[in-house]
Design an enzyme around this catalytic site. Structure first.
Site, PDB file in Angstrom:
ATOM      1  N   TYR A 158      28.055  -8.238  -6.016  1.00  0.00           N
ATOM      2  CA  TYR A 158      27.389  -8.878  -4.876  1.00  0.00           C
ATOM      3  C   TYR A 158      27.668 -10.378  -4.875  1.00  0.00           C
ATOM      4  O   TYR A 158      28.037 -10.957  -3.853  1.00  0.00           O
ATOM      5  CB  TYR A 158      25.888  -8.616  -4.951  1.00  0.00           C
ATOM      6  CG  TYR A 158      25.099  -9.139  -3.766  1.00  0.00           C
ATOM      7  CD1 TYR A 158      25.036  -8.423  -2.584  1.00  0.00           C
ATOM      8  CD2 TYR A 158      24.404 -10.352  -3.846  1.00  0.00           C
ATOM      9  CE1 TYR A 158      24.304  -8.887  -1.498  1.00  0.00           C
ATOM     10  CE2 TYR A 158      23.673 -10.818  -2.769  1.00  0.00           C
ATOM     11  CZ  TYR A 158      23.629 -10.083  -1.600  1.00  0.00           C
ATOM     12  OH  TYR A 158      22.908 -10.560  -0.528  1.00  0.00           O
ATOM     13  N   LYS A 208      29.838 -12.275  -1.937  1.00  0.00           N
ATOM     14  CA  LYS A 208      29.164 -13.270  -1.108  1.00  0.00           C
ATOM     15  C   LYS A 208      29.800 -14.650  -1.293  1.00  0.00           C
ATOM     16  O   LYS A 208      29.881 -15.439  -0.343  1.00  0.00           O
ATOM     17  CB  LYS A 208      27.668 -13.328  -1.440  1.00  0.00           C
ATOM     18  CG  LYS A 208      26.912 -12.084  -0.994  1.00  0.00           C
ATOM     19  CD  LYS A 208      26.997 -11.842   0.505  1.00  0.00           C
ATOM     20  CE  LYS A 208      26.169 -10.661   0.961  1.00  0.00           C
ATOM     21  NZ  LYS A 208      26.210 -10.445   2.421  1.00  0.00           N
TER      22      LYS A 208
END
Length: 255
Positions: free
Chosen positions: A160, A164
């Protein structure tokens, strides 16, 4: 300065706004706020039934069931949206996923799954939506995260955080590349937000206490607080803003 006229710059009347992951959480808040600000909203979500339910409550809204990891289906859907609405003015690249495991436990298949949604899916969404944005206009707002601008540290979330972080720099690169055609590209980087996305984390009171402790304002964000940042960046009020990442984080990144 005429205050009412200035406030009108925050409206998006008549614009077509596509929101991925628009049936739940932050995406739902964005759909509702953009519609209230005058946009014709298109709810795109892997949960087709929920997307249809959301769109059914908003005049003129459309709904499409779509997994953004399916590049071919995504390109087709954007073309159908443009065919039905005439154009795409705003894209909110909100669809995302997370597999919260340590690096040693994370399988390559799981890594690829997160990359396919958070990074590749966002890229294809932006590329395809931009094909239908009017000359001299258009706005893409990517949903990044404070975890794309920080090492985090409260729990392992490598796929993640990496995706991101990639989305943050994709935002900057597209902003520069597309500036000449008048398409603005920005991102919002929320902190932990009170949605179902953090459900497994919210069930651990000690972790919630730690999150509040590392957030200067001492609380989680609400979905509508993130949506208001999205509306600003998508609207004419931000006409001179591109390549920017707006943190909605209660001061987390200021430390």
């Amino acid at each position: 300065m005429n205050a009412p006229a200035s406030l009108d710059r925050f409206r998006v009347d008549g614009q077509v706004a596509v929101v991925t992951g628009g049936a739940h959480g932050i995406g739902l808040a964005c759909v509702q706020l953009l519609a209230a600000a005058g946009a014709r909203v298109v709810v795109v979500d892997r949960d087709a039934e929920a997307a249809a339910a959301v769109a059914g409550g908003i005049a003129g809204a459309l709904a499409f069931g779509l997994d953004v990891a399916d590049a071919a289906a995504l390109a087709h859907t954007m073309a159908v949206i443009a065919q039905q609405t005439g154009r795409i003015d705003i894209l909110v690249n909100n669809a995302g996923t997370a597999i919260r495991k340590s690096t040693q436990e994370l399988a390559l298949e799981e890594w690829n799954q997160v990359v396919a949604v958070n990074l590749t899916g966002a890229f294809v969404c932006a590329r395809e939506a931009a094909r239908f944005m009017p000359a001299g206009g258009g706005s893409v707002v990517n949903m990044a995260s404070i975890m794309g601008m920080s090492g985090g540290g409260l729990y392992p979330n490598i796929s993640y955080q990496t995706t991101k972080g990639g989305l943050v720099n994709m935002t900057r690169a597209l902003a520069v590349e597309w500036a000449g055609r008048g398409v603005r590209v920005n991102a919002v980087a929320p902190t932990w937000t009170r949605t179902g996305f953090i459900g497994p984390l919210a069930s651990t009171p000690a972790l919630m206490d730690r999150i509040r402790a590392v957030t200067p304002l001492g609380r989680l964000a609400e979905p509508d607080e993130v949506a208001h940042a999205v509306l600003f960046l998508a609207s004419p009020a931000a006409s001179m803003v591109t390549g920017h990442v707006l943190a909605v984080d209660g001061g987390f990144l200021a430390q």
